[in-house]
Design a protein around this motif. Structure first.
Motif, PDB file in Angstrom:
ATOM      1  N   ASP A  43      35.629  61.458 -11.448  1.00 41.72           N
ATOM      2  CA  ASP A  43      34.553  61.087 -12.395  1.00 41.72           C
ATOM      3  C   ASP A  43      34.000  59.651 -12.286  1.00 41.72           C
ATOM      4  N   VAL A  44      32.810  59.426 -12.196  1.00 46.43           N
ATOM      5  CA  VAL A  44      32.320  58.094 -11.912  1.00 46.43           C
ATOM      6  C   VAL A  44      31.269  57.767 -13.152  1.00 46.43           C
ATOM      7  N   THR A  45      31.027  56.549 -13.208  1.00 47.50           N
ATOM      8  CA  THR A  45      29.808  55.911 -14.274  1.00 47.50           C
ATOM      9  C   THR A  45      29.059  55.014 -13.840  1.00 47.50           C
ATOM     10  N   GLU A  46      27.820  54.766 -14.205  1.00 50.62           N
ATOM     11  CA  GLU A  46      27.274  53.461 -14.224  1.00 50.62           C
ATOM     12  C   GLU A  46      27.653  52.463 -14.868  1.00 50.62           C
ATOM     13  N   VAL A  47      27.964  51.161 -14.494  1.00 54.57           N
ATOM     14  CA  VAL A  47      28.574  50.254 -15.354  1.00 54.57           C
ATOM     15  C   VAL A  47      27.806  48.983 -15.586  1.00 54.57           C
ATOM     16  N   GLU A  48      28.137  48.074 -16.463  1.00 56.78           N
ATOM     17  CA  GLU A  48      27.673  46.883 -16.625  1.00 56.78           C
ATOM     18  C   GLU A  48      26.358  46.909 -16.519  1.00 56.78           C
ATOM     19  N   TYR A  49      25.800  45.735 -16.302  1.00 55.50           N
ATOM     20  CA  TYR A  49      24.309  45.638 -16.255  1.00 55.50           C
ATOM     21  C   TYR A  49      23.760  45.524 -14.882  1.00 55.50           C
ATOM     22  N   ARG A  50      24.472  45.748 -13.627  1.00 61.53           N
ATOM     23  CA  ARG A  50      23.869  46.052 -12.565  1.00 61.53           C
ATOM     24  C   ARG A  50      24.091  47.637 -12.041  1.00 61.53           C
ATOM     25  N   ALA A  51      23.366  48.093 -11.158  1.00 54.49           N
ATOM     26  CA  ALA A  51      23.361  49.816 -10.817  1.00 54.49           C
ATOM     27  C   ALA A  51      24.476  49.838  -9.814  1.00 54.49           C
ATOM     28  N   LEU A  52      25.593  49.417  -9.958  1.00 53.59           N
ATOM     29  CA  LEU A  52      26.594  49.708  -9.061  1.00 53.59           C
ATOM     30  C   LEU A  52      27.523  50.657  -9.544  1.00 53.59           C
ATOM     31  N   ARG A  53      28.035  51.673  -9.038  1.00 48.19           N
ATOM     32  CA  ARG A  53      28.909  52.597  -9.668  1.00 48.19           C
ATOM     33  C   ARG A  53      30.246  52.234  -9.525  1.00 48.19           C
ATOM     34  N   LEU A  54      31.037  52.284 -10.632  1.00 45.76           N
ATOM     35  CA  LEU A  54      32.395  51.761 -10.668  1.00 45.76           C
ATOM     36  C   LEU A  54      33.343  52.859 -10.152  1.00 45.76           C
ATOM     37  N   GLU A  55      33.754  52.996  -8.867  1.00 43.47           N
ATOM     38  CA  GLU A  55      34.551  53.935  -8.462  1.00 43.47           C
ATOM     39  C   GLU A  55      35.988  53.689  -8.258  1.00 43.47           C
ATOM     40  N   ARG A  56      36.051  52.919  -7.273  1.00 37.21           N
ATOM     41  CA  ARG A  56      37.382  52.646  -6.655  1.00 37.21           C
ATOM     42  C   ARG A  56      37.900  50.862  -7.064  1.00 37.21           C
ATOM     43  N   VAL A  57      38.826  50.684  -7.969  1.00 35.47           N
ATOM     44  CA  VAL A  57      38.876  49.466  -8.475  1.00 35.47           C
ATOM     45  C   VAL A  57      40.408  48.725  -8.066  1.00 35.47           C
ATOM     46  N   VAL A  58      40.245  47.522  -7.995  1.00 35.87           N
ATOM     47  CA  VAL A  58      41.567  47.046  -8.022  1.00 35.87           C
ATOM     48  C   VAL A  58      41.609  45.977  -9.302  1.00 35.87           C
ATOM     49  N   LEU A  59      42.754  45.880  -9.772  1.00 30.55           N
ATOM     50  CA  LEU A  59      43.042  45.216 -11.072  1.00 30.55           C
ATOM     51  C   LEU A  59      43.716  43.790 -10.903  1.00 30.55           C
ATOM     52  N   VAL A  60      43.204  42.973 -11.583  1.00 32.04           N
ATOM     53  CA  VAL A  60      44.252  41.703 -11.392  1.00 32.04           C
ATOM     54  C   VAL A  60      44.369  40.984 -12.683  1.00 32.04           C
ATOM     55  N   VAL A 118      41.280  43.793  -1.172  1.00 32.41           N
ATOM     56  CA  VAL A 118      39.989  44.733  -1.235  1.00 32.41           C
ATOM     57  C   VAL A 118      39.724  45.303  -0.210  1.00 32.41           C
ATOM     58  N   ILE A 119      39.740  44.657   1.007  1.00 40.68           N
ATOM     59  CA  ILE A 119      39.360  45.077   2.181  1.00 40.68           C
ATOM     60  C   ILE A 119      40.277  46.198   2.560  1.00 40.68           C
ATOM     61  N   SER A 120      41.663  46.067   2.499  1.00 40.41           N
ATOM     62  CA  SER A 120      42.641  47.040   2.943  1.00 40.41           C
ATOM     63  C   SER A 120      42.482  48.203   2.047  1.00 40.41           C
ATOM     64  N   THR A 121      42.164  48.217   0.798  1.00 41.87           N
ATOM     65  CA  THR A 121      42.028  49.265  -0.123  1.00 41.87           C
ATOM     66  C   THR A 121      40.749  50.125  -0.112  1.00 41.87           C
ATOM     67  N   GLY A 122      39.615  49.303   0.278  1.00 39.45           N
ATOM     68  CA  GLY A 122      38.372  49.883   0.297  1.00 39.45           C
ATOM     69  C   GLY A 122      37.708  49.921  -1.098  1.00 39.45           C
ATOM     70  N   ALA A 123      38.273  48.971  -1.880  1.00 44.06           N
ATOM     71  CA  ALA A 123      37.739  48.934  -3.460  1.00 44.06           C
ATOM     72  C   ALA A 123      36.299  48.260  -3.460  1.00 44.06           C
ATOM     73  N   ASP A 124      35.451  48.753  -4.268  1.00 39.70           N
ATOM     74  CA  ASP A 124      34.299  48.205  -4.488  1.00 39.70           C
ATOM     75  C   ASP A 124      34.210  47.236  -5.557  1.00 39.70           C
TER      76      ASP A 124
END
Length: 476
Positions: A43-60, A118-124
């Protein structure tokens, strides 16, 4: 290269460290992976204030104090928040520092390593476990080349998804705009360029460029919208104040259920009232307050309000925006503080909620700690919490265990019953009998030839009316 730590890497060394002092050289040099965060959500959603989908994330996260376990728990909670927003968590990393880097949050060298992850995992998207300054967000974004958001923006997004009522939506939008205003900038470079001209003080033809003008226009629109939202929220809170005033006039005691997000507050409300409120195993499933009528075992009526859940580092904008909703807590005569006993760190939950209580001025209210999810917690944790919180009740809203004891504890602590009286009310005063039942606590009732004999605890304003009937009771 990023140095990773395996799952069986011992944490004893971290836990033995003092909260202050020299940081271990190896800790400072390494981004430390936090095990067990990867999820498989679609399941994905539109987030924050730009129209980028928050799908695949890395946490830090930046670990500045406390034990490694505490740092990992904070990042695991961030993972739950990210899942609730509809994202897939690919990796979780912590950086050991004495304080966050003022430019890039984790330091420029570690930001380059984060870029490799980010590059190795393919996160956006990269989500940081803290509230970042506008400059930190921008600098980190420039290095990792993907969207960067912070914990505050993530929580605001979840609130935006879950708000259902008109008031809830208005409060969330106000908080989002409040967060966005200082972070407006010209993405893509072309929006922030300046061109010259005599109109701009002799710096070239044409004055200021469209980007700067557009940002100023956006700021003006945002401020206008915020002013309108504040007026709307003020109007909507009047209706809430009116209904609370009506309950006060009727002397119906108010009890508020408060606590950490996903601690089981709505489940508890359903158990106590049969309200049928939405129960969801997700953070911030409840945003709009639900007020329901309940009764003590002896039949005394009171209201029970379910409120928005709290979380560590709850954004200040949200506390401000939801102040009218949180008034359900400040106006209560008793607060049921629900804590999840199955959580890895329930004491931190208690501390985080009490911090918000202090912010909204509810820290002096009578508090009954409800240790919930006893069916999923171990006995040692339950015993530890009961020792720490002697004024507590252990329950399981899921199985119903301990609910009767909770009802009895609520009855014992309900405010407003100041005096115990024994009266004889003639049969022609059935209205008084009804009011004693509705607003007091009837301990004994007996019907005699002259009328109804009641022994009851009653609020102060009923005492004057009933005193004339006390003498009659003494003769029976």
């Amino acid at each position: 290269m990023t140095q990773s730590f395996s799952e069986d890497h011992t944490t004893d060394r971290y836990e033995a460290e003092p909260l202050t002092g020299e940081l271990d050289l190896e800790d400072r040099r390494a981004l430390r992976r936090v095990a067990g965060l990867s999820t498989e959500l679609t399941d994905v959603t539109e987030v924050e204030y730009r129209a980028l989908r928050l799908e695949r994330v890395v946490l830090v996260g930046v670990w500045t104090e406390g034990t490694a376990e505490m740092a990992d728990n904070s990042l695991r909670e961030l993972a739950l928040l990210a899942e609730t927003a509809g994202s897939e968590v690919l990796e979780g990393l912590t950086q050991r520092r004495s304080r966050p880097d003022p430019a890039t949050y984790i330091g420029s060298g570690k930001a380059e390593e984060l870029r490799d992850v980010v590059i190795s995992t393919g996160a956006d998207t990269v989500i940081c476990d803290g509230e970042l300054a506008p400059g930190q967000l921008r600098h980190l974004e420039e290095i990792v080349k993907v969207k960067v958001i912070d914990r505050t923006a993530l929580i605001l997004d979840i609130f935006a998804q879950h708000a259902k009522s008109r008031e809830g939506k208005a409060q969330v939008e106000l908080a989002q705009l409040n967060y966005l205003l200082p972070r407006l900038r010209g993405w893509g470079g072309n929006l922030s360029r300046q061109v010259g001209g005599r109109a701009a003080g002799g710096v070239g033809i044409g004055g200021r460029g469209p980007g700067e003008t557009k940002i100023e226009l956006d700021r003006r629109r945002i401020r206008t919208r915020m002013a309108k939202l504040r007026r709307q929220i003020a109007e909507m809170s009047k209706a809430r104040t009116t209904s609370r005033g009506e309950r006060r006039r009727n002397e119906v005691p108010a009890v508020a259920i408060a606590g950490y997000t996903n601690a089981g507050k709505s489940s508890l409300l359903n158990r106590l009232t049969g309200a049928g409120v939405l129960v969801e195993n997700a953070l911030f499933a409840t945003l709009d307050p639900t007020v329901r009528r309940a009764e003590t075992p002896s039949g005394r009526a009171y209201t029970l309000a379910d409120t928005v859940g709290f979380v560590r580092h709850l954004p200040h904008q949200l506390v401000e925006a939801f102040r009218s909703t949180l008034e359900e807590v400040t106006d209560a005569g008793l607060v049921l503080h629900v804590v999840d006993a199955s959580d890895p760190d329930p004491e931190a939950q208690l501390a985080a909620v009490r911090e918000v209580f202090r912010e909204i001025g509810a820290d002096r209210l009578p508090e009954l700690v409800v240790i919930n999810k006893a069916d999923a917690a171990d006995d040692l944790t339950l015993a530890r919490l009961q020792r720490r919180e002697p004024n507590s009740v252990v329950v399981s809203a899921k199985t119903g265990a301990g609910i009767d004891g909770l009802r009895a504890a609520i009855e014992e602590r309900l405010p407003g019953l100041e005096r115990e009286m024994r009266v004889l009310l003639p049969y022609g005063r059935g209205d008084l009998v009804t009011r004693v039942h509705e607003r007091g606590e009837v301990l004994e009732q007996e019907h005699v030839a002259a009328g109804t004999v009641l022994r009851a605890r009653v609020p102060v304003d009923l005492v004057d009316e009933l005193e004339t009937f006390e003498d009659l009771a003494r003769t029976h």
